[in-house]
Write an enzyme that holds these catalytic residues in place. Structure first.
Site, PDB file in Angstrom:
ATOM      1  N   LEU A  43     -11.405   4.193  -6.595  1.00 13.36           N
ATOM      2  CA  LEU A  43     -10.402   4.447  -7.622  1.00 13.36           C
ATOM      3  C   LEU A  43      -9.624   5.736  -7.362  1.00 13.36           C
ATOM      4  O   LEU A  43     -10.162   6.713  -6.862  1.00 13.36           O
ATOM      5  CB  LEU A  43     -11.065   4.525  -8.999  1.00 13.36           C
ATOM      6  CG  LEU A  43     -11.850   3.295  -9.469  1.00 13.36           C
ATOM      7  CD1 LEU A  43     -12.308   3.490 -10.907  1.00 13.36           C
ATOM      8  CD2 LEU A  43     -11.036   2.015  -9.331  1.00 13.36           C
ATOM      9  N   HIS A  44      -8.350   5.697  -7.736  1.00 12.89           N
ATOM     10  CA  HIS A  44      -7.478   6.872  -7.671  1.00 12.89           C
ATOM     11  C   HIS A  44      -6.624   6.871  -8.930  1.00 12.89           C
ATOM     12  O   HIS A  44      -6.788   6.020  -9.830  1.00 12.89           O
ATOM     13  CB  HIS A  44      -6.638   6.863  -6.399  1.00 12.89           C
ATOM     14  CG  HIS A  44      -5.891   5.588  -6.153  1.00 12.89           C
ATOM     15  ND1 HIS A  44      -4.867   5.149  -6.972  1.00 12.89           N
ATOM     16  CD2 HIS A  44      -6.024   4.634  -5.185  1.00 12.89           C
ATOM     17  CE1 HIS A  44      -4.379   4.001  -6.514  1.00 12.89           C
ATOM     18  NE2 HIS A  44      -5.068   3.666  -5.443  1.00 12.89           N
ATOM     19  N   HIS A  47      -5.066   3.552 -10.200  1.00  8.27           N
ATOM     20  CA  HIS A  47      -5.956   2.700 -10.988  1.00  8.27           C
ATOM     21  C   HIS A  47      -6.133   3.256 -12.396  1.00  8.27           C
ATOM     22  O   HIS A  47      -6.140   2.501 -13.381  1.00  8.27           O
ATOM     23  CB  HIS A  47      -7.339   2.604 -10.326  1.00  8.27           C
ATOM     24  CG  HIS A  47      -7.347   1.989  -8.976  1.00  8.27           C
ATOM     25  ND1 HIS A  47      -7.637   2.710  -7.836  1.00  8.27           N
ATOM     26  CD2 HIS A  47      -7.110   0.717  -8.558  1.00  8.27           C
ATOM     27  CE1 HIS A  47      -7.593   1.917  -6.785  1.00  8.27           C
ATOM     28  NE2 HIS A  47      -7.267   0.701  -7.190  1.00  8.27           N
ATOM     29  N   GLY A 174      -0.673  -2.921 -10.667  1.00 10.76           N
ATOM     30  CA  GLY A 174       0.239  -1.860 -10.255  1.00 10.76           C
ATOM     31  C   GLY A 174       1.469  -2.415  -9.557  1.00 10.76           C
ATOM     32  O   GLY A 174       1.392  -3.389  -8.803  1.00 10.76           O
ATOM     33  N   LYS A 176       2.947  -1.108  -7.143  1.00  7.63           N
ATOM     34  CA  LYS A 176       2.885  -0.911  -5.691  1.00  7.63           C
ATOM     35  C   LYS A 176       2.623  -2.231  -4.970  1.00  7.63           C
ATOM     36  O   LYS A 176       3.144  -2.474  -3.875  1.00  7.63           O
ATOM     37  CB  LYS A 176       1.797   0.098  -5.317  1.00  7.63           C
ATOM     38  CG  LYS A 176       1.796   0.423  -3.815  1.00  7.63           C
ATOM     39  CD  LYS A 176       0.709   1.406  -3.443  1.00  7.63           C
ATOM     40  CE  LYS A 176      -0.636   0.738  -3.336  1.00  7.63           C
ATOM     41  NZ  LYS A 176      -0.701  -0.153  -2.130  1.00  7.63           N
ATOM     42  N   ASP A 177       1.825  -3.085  -5.586  1.00  4.15           N
ATOM     43  CA  ASP A 177       1.551  -4.421  -5.036  1.00  4.15           C
ATOM     44  C   ASP A 177       2.392  -5.438  -5.814  1.00  4.15           C
ATOM     45  O   ASP A 177       1.867  -6.352  -6.451  1.00  4.15           O
ATOM     46  CB  ASP A 177       0.065  -4.732  -5.134  1.00  4.15           C
ATOM     47  CG  ASP A 177      -0.773  -3.740  -4.352  1.00  4.15           C
ATOM     48  OD1 ASP A 177      -0.585  -3.632  -3.132  1.00  4.15           O
ATOM     49  OD2 ASP A 177      -1.618  -3.058  -4.971  1.00  4.15           O
ATOM     50  N   SER A 218      -5.916   3.408  -1.928  1.00  3.01           N
ATOM     51  CA  SER A 218      -7.279   3.648  -1.457  1.00  3.01           C
ATOM     52  C   SER A 218      -7.317   3.884   0.043  1.00  3.01           C
ATOM     53  O   SER A 218      -8.210   4.566   0.550  1.00  3.01           O
ATOM     54  CB  SER A 218      -8.179   2.464  -1.824  1.00  3.01           C
ATOM     55  OG  SER A 218      -8.207   2.268  -3.229  1.00  3.01           O
ATOM     56  N   ARG A 219      -6.340   3.332   0.758  1.00  6.02           N
ATOM     57  CA  ARG A 219      -6.326   3.471   2.214  1.00  6.02           C
ATOM     58  C   ARG A 219      -5.752   4.813   2.676  1.00  6.02           C
ATOM     59  O   ARG A 219      -5.822   5.130   3.863  1.00  6.02           O
ATOM     60  CB  ARG A 219      -5.557   2.312   2.852  1.00  6.02           C
ATOM     61  CG  ARG A 219      -6.310   0.972   2.790  1.00  6.02           C
ATOM     62  CD  ARG A 219      -5.596  -0.104   3.593  1.00  6.02           C
ATOM     63  NE  ARG A 219      -6.412  -1.297   3.760  1.00  6.02           N
ATOM     64  CZ  ARG A 219      -6.395  -2.349   2.951  1.00  6.02           C
ATOM     65  NH1 ARG A 219      -5.610  -2.332   1.893  1.00  6.02           N
ATOM     66  NH2 ARG A 219      -7.169  -3.397   3.177  1.00  6.02           N
TER      67      ARG A 219
END
Length: 332
Positions: A43-44, A47, A174, A176-177, A218-219
């Site tokens: 998680l960041h 999330h 999100g 982003k996706d 996460s990456r």
């Protein structure tokens, strides 16, 4: 996963579909709304922004952590994908929202096991997979799907299973996706989901590093210090394309503007010994995911939002990002 192997947590940890359904039945009986944030862990703040929105809009909030094998191709990073459950639980426990006089915190964490999610077994090799899988035809081969052909089949299958188990009132994804989020809305519409209904699949703006606009992922932990300095090249390129589009330039010129940004940063990367390779930059119709015609401009696309997206390898880390030009609320 045995209960003994779980880290301590003040939030109930539900490791089986049966235990979760027992919890969910109580929420049904109490007529409480349930917000759902599906994740793969690590998680960041991105999330956590989804969690915060769910806490504000629902009586109860559930977060799932499941690293889904079906969305990783055989050559991708399933084995090394970051798994940080103790830290995830610390971050989640710290989240709260005050609504009226009530302080809302996460109500449960759903930790389904691979054997529960895939009773017939699962392989990363799609040619030997057995059992039931879900595909949203015509919406998974563009954008990210062009580079990762089986990815959205794996996403759609896992999300269908999670929605069937969790039965959320609202679900949060999100931006982003973006292709994933819009595809999930389509999935709920086509399969007549009641939990959640399509307009209860909410898309939350991308969380970014405040210093350079890099999308949180996460990456990102895979990036070296030098690679991290170069990583904002992707969002800078997409912003260049966006600016050209809003200035009335045709789509092909917008793409050329973005490519020029990438080419310039690649020169810097070469000097520092970093391998940077562009996967794609493209502009797509947000309703159909079709690639815009080269001559399209912002006078021709009407009210349908346009997605400017890209994938970029920085060293061994593949980054993705996008900008949505327009209002996504009309896309269900």
């Amino acid at each position: 996963m045995s209960t003994a192997s779980l880290p301590p947590s003040p939030i109930p940890l539900l490791t089986s579909v049966a235990s979760y359904r027992q919890w969910r039945q109580k929420a049904f009986e109490e007529r409480k709304s349930v917000g759902f944030v599906p994740t793969m862990g690590a998680l960041h703040d991105g999330h956590l922004s989804l969690v915060q929105k769910s806490l504000a809009e629902n009586d109860l909030t559930v977060l799932s952590i499941f690293v889904n094998p079906a969305q990783f191709a055989p050559h991708e990073d399933l084995a090394t994908y970051p798994r940080t459950l103790p830290r995830d639980l610390e971050l989640l426990t710290a989240q709260q929202v005050t609504v009226g006089e009530a302080v809302r915190k996460a109500s449960a964490v759903f930790l389904p096991q691979v054997q529960d999610m895939y009773p017939s077994g699962i392989s990363q090799d799609i040619s030997v997979q057995k059992g039931t899988f879900v595909e949203v035809k015509g919406y998974g081969h563009q954008m990210e799907g062009a580079s990762r052909p089986a990815f959205f089949r794996g996403v759609a299958t896992a999300v269908t299973k999670l929605f069937n188990a969790v039965q959320p009132t609202n679900a949060y994804f999100g931006e982003k996706d973006i292709q994933q989020a819009l595809l999930v809305r389509r999935l709920c519409k086509d399969l007549l989901f009641a939990h959640p209904e399509p307009d209860h699949v909410h898309i939350v703006p991308t969380s970014r590093d405040p210093t350079d606009d890099l999308a949180l992922s996460s990456r990102n932990v895979y990036l070296s210090a030098q690679e991290r300095k170069l990583a904002p090249a992707l969002i800078n390129a997409l912003q260049g394309a966006q600016s050209a589009w809003l200035n009335g330039q045709p789509k092909d010129q917008c793409i050329l503007t973005a490519l020029a940004v990438i080419d310039e940063v690649k020169k810097q990367a070469f000097v520092h010994g970093v391998d940077m390779q562009l996967d794609y930059i493209e502009m797509n119709n947000s309703e159909t995911f079709d690639i815009l015609d080269a001559s399209s401009n912002n006078q021709l696309t009407g009210d349908i939002p346009v997605i400017v997206s890209g994938g970029l390898w920085v060293g061994k880390t593949r980054l993705i990002d996008n900008i949505v030009i327009g209002d996504l609320s009309c896309i269900i």
